[in-house]
Design a protein around this motif. Structure first.
Motif, short mmCIF file in Angstrom:
data_model
loop_
_atom_site.label_atom_id
_atom_site.label_comp_id
_atom_site.label_asym_id
_atom_site.label_seq_id
_atom_site.Cartn_x
_atom_site.Cartn_y
_atom_site.Cartn_z
N MET A 54 0.84 -1.18 0.00
CA MET A 54 0.00 0.00 0.00
C MET A 54 0.89 1.25 0.00
SD MET A 54 -3.00 1.13 2.60
CE MET A 54 -2.03 1.55 4.00
N THR A 55 0.60 2.16 -0.89
CA THR A 55 1.37 3.40 -1.00
C THR A 55 0.43 4.59 -0.92
OG1 THR A 55 3.00 2.32 -2.43
CG2 THR A 55 2.96 4.72 -2.45
N GLY A 56 0.85 5.59 -0.16
CA GLY A 56 0.12 6.85 -0.09
C GLY A 56 1.04 7.96 -0.58
N THR A 57 0.66 9.19 -0.30
CA THR A 57 1.49 10.32 -0.70
C THR A 57 1.62 11.32 0.45
OG1 THR A 57 -0.41 11.50 -1.61
CG2 THR A 57 0.90 10.21 -3.16
N ILE A 58 2.70 12.06 0.41
CA ILE A 58 2.89 13.17 1.34
C ILE A 58 2.07 14.34 0.78
CG2 ILE A 58 4.53 14.79 2.36
CD1 ILE A 58 4.76 11.90 3.42
N ALA A 59 1.08 14.77 1.55
CA ALA A 59 0.18 15.83 1.09
C ALA A 59 0.49 17.18 1.74
CB ALA A 59 -1.28 15.44 1.38
N GLY A 60 1.34 17.18 2.76
CA GLY A 60 1.70 18.43 3.42
C GLY A 60 2.94 18.26 4.28
N ILE A 61 3.69 19.33 4.41
CA ILE A 61 4.90 19.36 5.25
C ILE A 61 4.84 20.64 6.08
CG2 ILE A 61 7.43 19.41 5.31
CD1 ILE A 61 7.37 18.21 2.44
N ALA A 62 5.09 20.52 7.38
CA ALA A 62 5.06 21.69 8.26
C ALA A 62 6.16 21.58 9.30
CB ALA A 62 3.70 21.81 8.94
N ARG A 63 6.56 22.72 9.82
CA ARG A 63 7.56 22.76 10.89
C ARG A 63 7.32 24.00 11.74
NH1 ARG A 63 12.68 24.15 6.93
NH2 ARG A 63 11.95 26.20 6.27
N HIS A 64 7.85 23.96 12.95
CA HIS A 64 7.83 25.14 13.81
C HIS A 64 9.18 25.23 14.51
CE1 HIS A 64 6.00 21.86 16.13
NE2 HIS A 64 6.38 22.45 17.22
N GLY A 65 9.76 26.41 14.45
CA GLY A 65 11.13 26.63 14.90
C GLY A 65 11.31 26.66 16.40
N ARG A 66 10.23 26.85 17.14
CA ARG A 66 10.32 26.86 18.61
C ARG A 66 9.01 26.34 19.18
NH1 ARG A 66 8.23 31.64 17.42
NH2 ARG A 66 7.41 33.11 18.89
N PRO A 67 9.06 25.76 20.39
CA PRO A 67 7.82 25.27 20.99
C PRO A 67 6.76 26.37 21.04
CG PRO A 67 9.71 24.55 22.27
CD PRO A 67 10.22 25.53 21.25
N LYS A 68 5.56 26.03 20.69
CA LYS A 68 4.41 26.94 20.66
C LYS A 68 4.57 28.08 19.66
CE LYS A 68 3.13 25.78 25.33
NZ LYS A 68 2.85 26.20 26.68
N ASP A 109 20.08 13.51 12.87
CA ASP A 109 20.26 14.27 14.10
C ASP A 109 19.30 15.44 14.25
OD1 ASP A 109 22.33 12.65 15.06
OD2 ASP A 109 23.81 13.76 13.88
N GLY A 110 18.67 15.87 13.14
CA GLY A 110 17.83 17.06 13.21
C GLY A 110 16.38 16.86 12.83
N GLY A 111 16.01 15.67 12.35
CA GLY A 111 14.63 15.46 11.91
C GLY A 111 14.32 16.38 10.73
N ILE A 112 13.15 17.00 10.76
CA ILE A 112 12.75 17.96 9.73
C ILE A 112 13.59 19.23 9.93
CG2 ILE A 112 10.84 19.44 8.93
CD1 ILE A 112 10.16 16.60 8.30
N ALA A 113 14.33 19.64 8.91
CA ALA A 113 15.18 20.83 9.03
C ALA A 113 14.34 22.03 9.46
CB ALA A 113 15.87 21.12 7.70
N GLY A 114 14.78 22.71 10.51
CA GLY A 114 14.10 23.90 10.99
C GLY A 114 12.98 23.64 11.98
N ASP A 115 12.75 22.37 12.34
CA ASP A 115 11.70 22.05 13.31
C ASP A 115 12.34 21.80 14.68
OD1 ASP A 115 8.71 21.33 13.58
OD2 ASP A 115 9.74 19.69 14.61
N CYS A 116 11.79 22.43 15.70
CA CYS A 116 12.38 22.36 17.03
C CYS A 116 12.29 20.97 17.66
CB CYS A 116 11.74 23.39 17.95
SG CYS A 116 9.99 23.11 18.30
N ARG A 117 11.35 20.16 17.26
CA ARG A 117 11.17 18.85 17.90
C ARG A 117 12.09 17.77 17.32
NH1 ARG A 117 8.21 19.53 22.28
NH2 ARG A 117 6.28 20.66 21.98
N GLY A 118 12.70 18.03 16.19
CA GLY A 118 13.47 16.99 15.51
C GLY A 118 14.87 16.77 15.99
N VAL A 119 15.43 17.71 16.72
CA VAL A 119 16.82 17.59 17.15
C VAL A 119 16.95 16.47 18.19
CG1 VAL A 119 18.75 18.77 18.27
CG2 VAL A 119 17.28 20.01 16.68
N ARG A 120 17.83 15.53 17.89
CA ARG A 120 18.08 14.42 18.81
C ARG A 120 19.06 14.89 19.88
NH1 ARG A 120 19.18 8.36 16.77
NH2 ARG A 120 17.31 8.91 15.61
#
Length: 153
Positions: free
Chosen positions: A1-15, A29-40
């Motif tokens: 089963m294959t789907g598609t990526i329909a949207g991409i979002a990020r937020h640079g700081r919590p809230k 090490d960073g997840g989604i570039a520019g997203d605050c939650r992705g940094v390991r």
């Protein structure tokens, strides 16, 4: 089963404000570039580097609460369309040619959801409707329209 990526979002700081984009780099090490939650973090397991939500689940929650908010109000990183996100930690997902994510757990809704729409917290609870958390196993570039599928071992 294959789907598609329909949207991409990020937020640079919590809230902080959410930015929607058409393509992005994803790294170990960073997840989604520019997203605050992705940094390991050092010594961390990166269990929430990238979050995903199904379009049909978001639409069902919106219908249940009688609102029409954009998917990124959920603050997920990726919106998937035509694909049933696996509810089994350890399942690997391939996006496009290079990116591999590992499902780590359900994305629990937070009380912020009821501030967006009364009843949204409860509407996101059943059947992993709030989405899935994942860690990055292989990085690369992803873009809207890329295929997503379960990666067989």
């Amino acid at each position: 089963m294959t789907g598609t990526i329909a949207g991409i979002a990020r937020h640079g700081r919590p809230k902080g404000p959410v930015e929607t984009i058409d393509r992005v780099e994803v790294s170990l090490d960073g997840g989604i570039a520019g997203d605050c939650r992705g940094v390991r973090k050092p010594g961390g397991r990166g269990r929430r580097q990238v979050t995903l939500i199904e379009r049909c689940d978001w639409d069902a929650a919106m219908h249940q609460v009688g609102y029409d908010l954009p998917w990124w109000a959920r603050r997920s990183n990726l919106l998937v369309d035509g694909f049933d996100l696996p509810q089994v930690p350890g399942t690997r997902l391939r996006i496009g040619a290079d990116v591999v994510l590992e499902v780590t757990r359900e994305t629990d809704p937070c009380d912020r959801m009821d501030k967006l729409a009364p009843g949204l917290f409860a509407a996101l609870l059943p059947d992993w409707r709030g989405g899935a958390c994942s860690r990055v196993l292989a990085g690369g570039t992803i873009a809207i329209g890329d295929p997503i599928r379960i990666e067989e071992p």
